[in-house]
Scaffold this motif. Structure first.
Motif, PDB file in Angstrom:
ATOM      1  N   MET A   1       0.750  -1.004   0.061  1.00  0.00           N
ATOM      2  CA  MET A   1       0.158  -0.011  -0.003  1.00  0.00           C
ATOM      3  C   MET A   1       0.984   1.259   0.029  1.00  0.00           C
ATOM      4  SD  MET A   1      -3.343   1.091   0.022  1.00  0.00           S
ATOM      5  CE  MET A   1      -4.094  -0.399   0.469  1.00  0.00           C
ATOM      6  N   ILE A   2       0.638   2.359  -0.967  1.00  0.00           N
ATOM      7  CA  ILE A   2       1.489   3.524  -0.803  1.00  0.00           C
ATOM      8  C   ILE A   2       0.992   4.546   0.378  1.00  0.00           C
ATOM      9  CG2 ILE A   2       1.458   3.295  -3.478  1.00  0.00           C
ATOM     10  CD1 ILE A   2      -0.582   5.615  -3.574  1.00  0.00           C
ATOM     11  N   GLU A   3       1.736   5.294   0.467  1.00  0.00           N
ATOM     12  CA  GLU A   3       1.660   6.388   1.502  1.00  0.00           C
ATOM     13  C   GLU A   3       1.520   7.471   0.642  1.00  0.00           C
ATOM     14  OE1 GLU A   3       1.408   6.241   4.715  1.00  0.00           O
ATOM     15  OE2 GLU A   3       1.559   3.953   4.705  1.00  0.00           O
ATOM     16  N   PRO A   4       0.083   7.974   0.432  1.00  0.00           N
ATOM     17  CA  PRO A   4      -0.249   9.254  -0.267  1.00  0.00           C
ATOM     18  C   PRO A   4       0.721  10.549  -0.189  1.00  0.00           C
ATOM     19  CG  PRO A   4      -2.233   8.075   0.449  1.00  0.00           C
ATOM     20  CD  PRO A   4      -0.971   7.503   1.209  1.00  0.00           C
ATOM     21  N   PHE A   5       0.976  10.936  -1.131  1.00  0.00           N
ATOM     22  CA  PHE A   5       1.906  12.258  -1.301  1.00  0.00           C
ATOM     23  C   PHE A   5       3.128  12.075  -0.535  1.00  0.00           C
ATOM     24  CE2 PHE A   5      -2.775  13.270  -1.047  1.00  0.00           C
ATOM     25  CZ  PHE A   5      -3.026  13.801  -2.223  1.00  0.00           C
ATOM     26  N   ALA A   6       3.745  10.909  -0.430  1.00  0.00           N
ATOM     27  CA  ALA A   6       4.713  10.862   0.412  1.00  0.00           C
ATOM     28  C   ALA A   6       6.171  10.967  -0.433  1.00  0.00           C
ATOM     29  CB  ALA A   6       4.848   9.322   1.223  1.00  0.00           C
ATOM     30  N   ASP A   8       7.892  10.145  -4.788  1.00  0.00           N
ATOM     31  CA  ASP A   8       7.502  10.600  -6.342  1.00  0.00           C
ATOM     32  C   ASP A   8       7.948   9.145  -7.056  1.00  0.00           C
ATOM     33  OD1 ASP A   8       6.474  13.141  -6.499  1.00  0.00           O
ATOM     34  OD2 ASP A   8       8.782  13.777  -6.599  1.00  0.00           O
ATOM     35  N   HIS A   9       7.920   7.926  -6.129  1.00  0.00           N
ATOM     36  CA  HIS A   9       8.204   6.825  -7.061  1.00  0.00           C
ATOM     37  C   HIS A   9       7.420   5.217  -6.539  1.00  0.00           C
ATOM     38  CE1 HIS A   9      10.685   6.614  -2.944  1.00  0.00           C
ATOM     39  NE2 HIS A   9      10.228   5.417  -3.146  1.00  0.00           N
ATOM     40  N   GLN A  10       6.502   5.622  -5.858  1.00  0.00           N
ATOM     41  CA  GLN A  10       5.517   4.551  -5.374  1.00  0.00           C
ATOM     42  C   GLN A  10       4.497   4.286  -6.414  1.00  0.00           C
ATOM     43  OE1 GLN A  10       4.376   5.302  -1.419  1.00  0.00           O
ATOM     44  NE2 GLN A  10       5.528   3.397  -0.600  1.00  0.00           N
ATOM     45  N   SER A  11       4.032   3.178  -6.826  1.00  0.00           N
ATOM     46  CA  SER A  11       2.910   2.895  -7.523  1.00  0.00           C
ATOM     47  C   SER A  11       2.290   1.628  -6.934  1.00  0.00           C
ATOM     48  CB  SER A  11       3.090   2.830  -8.811  1.00  0.00           C
ATOM     49  OG  SER A  11       3.852   1.849  -9.333  1.00  0.00           O
ATOM     50  N   MET A  12       0.873   1.382  -7.408  1.00  0.00           N
ATOM     51  CA  MET A  12       0.414   0.067  -6.857  1.00  0.00           C
ATOM     52  C   MET A  12      -0.719  -0.106  -8.015  1.00  0.00           C
ATOM     53  SD  MET A  12      -1.901   1.054  -3.514  1.00  0.00           S
ATOM     54  CE  MET A  12      -2.799  -0.531  -3.538  1.00  0.00           C
ATOM     55  N   GLN A  13      -1.201  -1.342  -7.941  1.00  0.00           N
ATOM     56  CA  GLN A  13      -2.262  -2.064  -8.858  1.00  0.00           C
ATOM     57  C   GLN A  13      -3.224  -2.281  -8.065  1.00  0.00           C
ATOM     58  OE1 GLN A  13      -0.549  -3.202 -12.566  1.00  0.00           O
ATOM     59  NE2 GLN A  13      -2.817  -3.904 -13.396  1.00  0.00           N
ATOM     60  N   ILE A  14      -4.664  -2.184  -8.573  1.00  0.00           N
ATOM     61  CA  ILE A  14      -5.716  -3.012  -7.834  1.00  0.00           C
ATOM     62  C   ILE A  14      -6.330  -3.309  -8.994  1.00  0.00           C
ATOM     63  CG2 ILE A  14      -7.616  -2.821  -6.368  1.00  0.00           C
ATOM     64  CD1 ILE A  14      -6.477  -0.729  -4.550  1.00  0.00           C
ATOM     65  N   GLY A  15      -6.545  -4.430  -9.340  1.00  0.00           N
ATOM     66  CA  GLY A  15      -7.267  -5.023 -10.674  1.00  0.00           C
ATOM     67  C   GLY A  15      -6.436  -4.521 -11.897  1.00  0.00           C
ATOM     68  N   ASP A  16      -7.237  -3.663 -12.711  1.00  0.00           N
ATOM     69  CA  ASP A  16      -6.478  -2.882 -13.770  1.00  0.00           C
ATOM     70  C   ASP A  16      -6.306  -1.352 -13.666  1.00  0.00           C
ATOM     71  OD1 ASP A  16      -5.991  -5.169 -15.203  1.00  0.00           O
ATOM     72  OD2 ASP A  16      -8.025  -5.200 -16.405  1.00  0.00           O
ATOM     73  N   ILE A  17      -6.534  -1.026 -12.091  1.00  0.00           N
ATOM     74  CA  ILE A  17      -6.128   0.443 -11.869  1.00  0.00           C
ATOM     75  C   ILE A  17      -4.955   0.577 -11.242  1.00  0.00           C
ATOM     76  CG2 ILE A  17      -7.077   2.144 -10.192  1.00  0.00           C
ATOM     77  CD1 ILE A  17      -9.918   1.304  -9.924  1.00  0.00           C
ATOM     78  N   VAL A  18      -4.214   1.675 -11.810  1.00  0.00           N
ATOM     79  CA  VAL A  18      -2.965   1.816 -11.520  1.00  0.00           C
ATOM     80  C   VAL A  18      -3.028   3.149 -10.538  1.00  0.00           C
ATOM     81  CG1 VAL A  18      -0.392   2.347 -12.261  1.00  0.00           C
ATOM     82  CG2 VAL A  18      -2.069   0.690 -13.542  1.00  0.00           C
ATOM     83  N   ILE A  19      -2.308   3.240  -9.575  1.00  0.00           N
ATOM     84  CA  ILE A  19      -2.210   4.269  -8.687  1.00  0.00           C
ATOM     85  C   ILE A  19      -0.786   4.526  -8.504  1.00  0.00           C
ATOM     86  CG2 ILE A  19      -2.678   5.317  -6.296  1.00  0.00           C
ATOM     87  CD1 ILE A  19      -4.721   2.148  -7.386  1.00  0.00           C
ATOM     88  N   GLU A  20      -0.568   6.003  -9.089  1.00  0.00           N
ATOM     89  CA  GLU A  20       1.016   6.472  -9.062  1.00  0.00           C
ATOM     90  C   GLU A  20       0.795   7.486  -7.964  1.00  0.00           C
ATOM     91  OE1 GLU A  20       1.668   7.914 -12.997  1.00  0.00           O
ATOM     92  OE2 GLU A  20       1.955   5.726 -13.786  1.00  0.00           O
ATOM     93  N   ASN A  21       2.175   7.481  -7.243  1.00  0.00           N
ATOM     94  CA  ASN A  21       2.022   8.423  -5.966  1.00  0.00           C
ATOM     95  C   ASN A  21       3.060   9.582  -6.507  1.00  0.00           C
ATOM     96  OD1 ASN A  21       1.458   9.143  -3.373  1.00  0.00           O
ATOM     97  ND2 ASN A  21       3.111   7.998  -2.682  1.00  0.00           N
ATOM     98  N   GLN A  22       2.914  10.887  -6.267  1.00  0.00           N
ATOM     99  CA  GLN A  22       3.682  11.963  -6.303  1.00  0.00           C
ATOM    100  C   GLN A  22       3.566  12.830  -4.907  1.00  0.00           C
ATOM    101  OE1 GLN A  22       3.514  13.900 -10.137  1.00  0.00           O
ATOM    102  NE2 GLN A  22       3.323  12.043 -11.328  1.00  0.00           N
TER     103      GLN A  22
END
Length: 87
Positions: A1-6, A8-22
């Motif tokens: 699980m990413i830490e939101p706004f922490a 610029d290099h984390q990402s994760m995937q749930i199903g076909d949803i990609v979440i990129e953190n910056q």
């Protein structure tokens, strides 16, 4: 699980949803089918946990005043007028 706004290099995937953190934004793209089964339930739980963390980060008032950390995309525009060299 990413830490939101922490960072610029984390990402994760749930199903076909990609979440990129910056540090100044979170980008979410893709799609997901939440089937009424154990897998769909697990994915829904992950989405719930992630959105809870995002909301908690927004509720931290210190984030609203953070103007130091901006993504490169936002910093590329200086706001200055530049002559078009192709005219």
């Amino acid at each position: 699980m990413i830490e939101p706004f922490a960072n610029d290099h984390q990402s994760m995937q749930i199903g076909d949803i990609v979440i990129e953190n910056q540090k100044d934004k979170i980008t979410i793209y893709g799609d997901i089918d939440l089937a009424l089964d154990a897998s769909g339930y697990a994915q829904a739980q992950q989405l719930h946990e992630l959105t809870g963390k995002i909301i908690a980060a927004f509720e931290d008032k210190s984030l609203y005043s953070n103007s130091e950390d901006k993504s490169k995309e936002n910093d590329d525009q200086s706001g200055k007028y530049i002559d078009n060299p192709f005219i």
